[in-house]
Design a protein around this motif. Structure first.
Motif, mmCIF file in Angstrom:
data_model
loop_
_atom_site.group_PDB
_atom_site.id
_atom_site.type_symbol
_atom_site.label_atom_id
_atom_site.label_comp_id
_atom_site.label_asym_id
_atom_site.label_seq_id
_atom_site.Cartn_x
_atom_site.Cartn_y
_atom_site.Cartn_z
ATOM 1 N N ILE A 118 -60.516 50.955 9.109
ATOM 2 C CA ILE A 118 -59.693 51.936 8.049
ATOM 3 C C ILE A 118 -59.308 50.805 7.055
ATOM 4 N N SER A 153 -45.949 49.986 0.771
ATOM 5 C CA SER A 153 -47.222 50.783 1.332
ATOM 6 C C SER A 153 -47.993 50.617 0.131
ATOM 7 N N TYR A 207 -59.017 53.860 19.728
ATOM 8 C CA TYR A 207 -57.766 54.030 18.854
ATOM 9 C C TYR A 207 -57.988 53.143 17.514
ATOM 10 N N GLU A 216 -46.190 53.867 16.953
ATOM 11 C CA GLU A 216 -47.382 53.472 16.443
ATOM 12 C C GLU A 216 -48.489 52.944 17.229
ATOM 13 N N ARG A 254 -40.531 54.871 13.728
ATOM 14 C CA ARG A 254 -41.584 54.583 13.466
ATOM 15 C C ARG A 254 -43.204 53.651 13.741
ATOM 16 N N TYR A 262 -51.152 50.561 9.248
ATOM 17 C CA TYR A 262 -51.661 50.475 7.832
ATOM 18 C C TYR A 262 -51.333 52.397 7.800
ATOM 19 N N GLY A 263 -51.561 52.726 9.101
ATOM 20 C CA GLY A 263 -52.098 53.587 9.323
ATOM 21 C C GLY A 263 -50.762 54.596 8.648
ATOM 22 N N TYR A 264 -49.253 54.536 9.099
ATOM 23 C CA TYR A 264 -48.683 55.224 7.965
ATOM 24 C C TYR A 264 -47.858 54.709 7.085
ATOM 25 N N ARG A 265 -48.412 53.777 6.464
ATOM 26 C CA ARG A 265 -47.973 53.231 4.863
ATOM 27 C C ARG A 265 -47.732 55.090 4.113
ATOM 28 N N GLY A 266 -46.629 54.170 3.175
ATOM 29 C CA GLY A 266 -46.214 55.467 2.643
ATOM 30 C C GLY A 266 -45.642 56.945 3.434
ATOM 31 N N LEU A 267 -45.107 56.827 4.083
ATOM 32 C CA LEU A 267 -43.951 57.712 5.127
ATOM 33 C C LEU A 267 -42.780 56.844 5.786
ATOM 34 N N ASN A 306 -60.730 52.351 15.202
ATOM 35 C CA ASN A 306 -60.998 53.486 14.364
ATOM 36 C C ASN A 306 -59.645 52.869 13.263
ATOM 37 N N ALA A 307 -58.693 52.555 13.704
ATOM 38 C CA ALA A 307 -57.686 52.507 13.186
ATOM 39 C C ALA A 307 -57.550 50.874 11.985
#
Lengths: 427, 427
Positions: A111, A322, A104, A95, A91, A73-78, A107-108
């Motif tokens: 969100i 994304s 970690y 991650e 990717r 989820y943290g790097y969606r759109g990348l 935290n992730a």
């Protein structure tokens, strides 16, 4: 006997894949978590029901996301310039390795859980990572959202970097058992789902052991299938005994057949034999149009699957996709089916709005039981949508309002949300 | 001499189609409406500049929408099961006919103008309807938004229902002149653009007269070109003298060449000769990926156009497209280019993020002059974006934040917006 409750408003739901029922100023009545029906007026036997008046808002079933990866989820759109196998290595794997550290993961996943709670989704099938601790952490957080979800510790003992893959079948099975001991029957809203990542990531030995765990614990299964042509060729090389990709799961009892369901993401290039086996075994297909587009996999022949009577729902597949929104998945499902129709195969007509709405609600909901519509006996998953921002120069019919809510969902707000009869307080 | 002003923040802009410049905690300085440059520290000669500190927000150029239909805004997200020619007859024409009533036009255009003002767009090319009165009404409302736009009264004297089409060339020309008299030089932010709907809607006689008006008033032109295969075959039949569709505009001086620009929407199926003429004449292409998908037109070979040096920007093409957002058009431009790559033609690589961002800002901006980037001498069109909702478990680079803003724009808010040096107060 529990009190009868109800939502009054502008009600829309699928009755089958071709039909959306729309009822203005109607009552959706339920007792506990079970729907009694939708009525123009309250029937005498339900007189005294406690009604929440949603005014002019539109009430629809909660949406089901049959395939997503919480750690991504943290790097969606990348990183959308890569295809599947490169994308995994560059990717996804780096991650996911970070989730070996509990802090970690907390935290992730905090969100992720917050955003899913605020979304239009009420049911989810979620991949975690291979780490039991982090997976339990995700399950704890999803439990708190009130959403109904299935969460899987991923299994992967080959073709992944050393820093991420499971070092042996034994250690994989032990960690999986540890996770199952900590999660089976432990939650009200969350349940574990066996999750061999995909055949290239799991040796036959590991698949066999996962199959045994399924037998022992009576668990659902999620994985990936026939997403990309290179992947399919690779599976053929890894499992030369298999006639088609689906067999590499089926051989070990990980491809439908049981009461606890199996869902396979993508099925972009499933051949006739694979399709037949999916149908026979009652395997669900998670159609993920954004992901299939972003990582240039292709366009699945969803019209054919629907007409053949396959079980099918939609997936966000973050972070291949994304957007977390199943409304957007509905729109993209229609859009890519049109491109497939005009560029690839004129024999398969584009999907209709009815079909896309069905897949995102009732079609995917079926994976979780009697979920995803407002017929009597179904569980109450509902969204109350405020579409005031979409008012126009003339009045829209309720059916038109629904279509605009789906196409223009980012302009609407969710005024209320229910999963399995309980209200989820959002934002 | 006017006071020097500046925006301080996280600045991103295209320098060419392959390059995005990112500068953290930098200063975008401007005087009146003209950009002086972007600087890491304020140069001595600009000491005393009045700086607005945008903190951690991301500052990017305003976006350009090279093709949209204001009267269709009311039914975006509806009727997406039709192809171009049926869609025109069943959806577009009946709705456009309502704009003969000034009061209806006011109601409809008030909503359109409000939503454009609140969007990420600062420059627009807009089709109105054939009605001079309603077109002036739209221009009045667009003027008030502070956005910079070109608005066209549509010309159409054939192949449309009697209730909508212009009854003769003479009446069409008279109404067009009336509109021009009421709009040329009358606005600060809006200017008229000649708008033959498309060749199937305009007789050669009418095209000839519109060409004369262009000559007389020195006006820009907008129309449609090579969107759909049936449409192209129809044009060939209507204008048997033409070698290709673009010639049907070029013959009458409506296809580039002049200082006042020409933009043609779509160009999905432009052949080599048409492409050559576009290049030679400096015609702009408005790429409208959502519309081309929704009405099953196809996927334009944008990679080829870019590499050939065509002038190109993005269009929302509402209501063929449902989304007013040029961020979404950027994402869809990349996505459909990937499907084209994997399903149609492996020789044309997918568009990069840089290219999509370029088209939505600098590429489209060029239609309006020196617009769409932050280089010295350009007009100040800027967006200050709050992407707080996209925070993740780790820090993102500025380049990564930009990509996520584009993919996940509906999760971001516009904290401030400027067009041609003036702040637009939104929401």
């Amino acid at each position: 006997m529990k009190k009868i409750k109800g939502l009054k408003g502008q009600i829309c739901f699928s009755s089958d894949r071709k039909t959306i029922i729309v009822m203005e100023n109607a009552y959706l009545l339920y007792r506990d978590n079970e729907i009694l029906g939708v009525f123009k007026t309250i029937p005498p036997e339900y007189a005294g029901a406690q009604i929440r008046d949603c005014g002019n808002h539109v009430i629809i079933p909660g949406l089901a996301d049959l395939h997503t990866h919480a750690p991504q989820y943290g790097y969606r759109g990348l990183g959308m310039d890569l295809e599947l196998l490169d994308w995994l290595n560059q990717r996804a794997f780096p991650e996911e390795a970070r989730f070996s550290v509990r802090e970690y993961a907390e935290n992730a996943y905090r969100i992720f859980a917050r955003d899913m709670k605020n979304s239009a989704t009420t049911r989810l099938c979620i991949f975690a990572t291979r780490h039991a601790d982090a997976t339990v952490c995700l399950m704890d957080m999803m439990e708190e959202t009130g959403l109904k979800s299935m969460v899987g510790k991923v299994n992967m003992d080959r073709n992944a970097p050393d820093y991420l893959r499971e070092s042996s079948v034994l250690s994989a099975v032990n960690e999986t058992k540890d996770w199952l001991d900590r999660s089976v029957g432990k939650y009200r809203n969350v349940q574990p789902v066996l999750t061999p990542r995909f055949t290239p990531s799991c040796t036959d030995d590991l698949m066999e052991q996962i199959g045994k765990l399924r037998e022992q614990y009576d668990l659902p299964v999620q994985s990936h299938l026939s997403e990309n042509r290179d992947e399919i060729a690779w599976v053929k090389k890894l499992c030369p005994w298999s006639k088609f990709y689906g067999e590499t799961y089926d051989r070990y009892g990980l491809f439908g057949k049981k009461k606890a369901n199996t869902v396979m993401a993508h099925c972009v290039y499933s051949g006739e034999e694979e399709q037949k086996l999916m149908k026979k075994n009652g395997v669900f297909i998670a159609h993920c149009p954004e992901s299939n587009t972003n990582i240039a996999s292709g366009i699945a022949p969803i019209r054919k699957y629907l007409e053949d009577g396959q079980k099918i729902g939609l997936g966000s597949d973050m972070a291949g996709g994304s957007a977390e929104s199943i409304f957007r998945a509905m729109v993209l499902a229609i859009q890519v089916s049109k491109l497939r129709y005009c560029l690839v195969d004129k024999s398969l007509k584009p999907l209709t709005f009815e079909e896309a709405f069905y897949m995102g609600s009732m079609g995917g909901g079926e994976f979780f039981g009697k979920v995803g519509t407002f017929q009597s006996g179904y569980e109450l998953d509902a969204l109350v949508i405020n579409d005031n921002a979409l008012h126009g120069p003339y009045g829209y019919t309720l059916r038109e309002r629904l279509e605009r809510i789906v196409y223009l969902s980012e302009r609407c707000t969710i005024a209320a949300k229910y999963a399995a009869g309980k209200e989820i307080i959002i934002k």
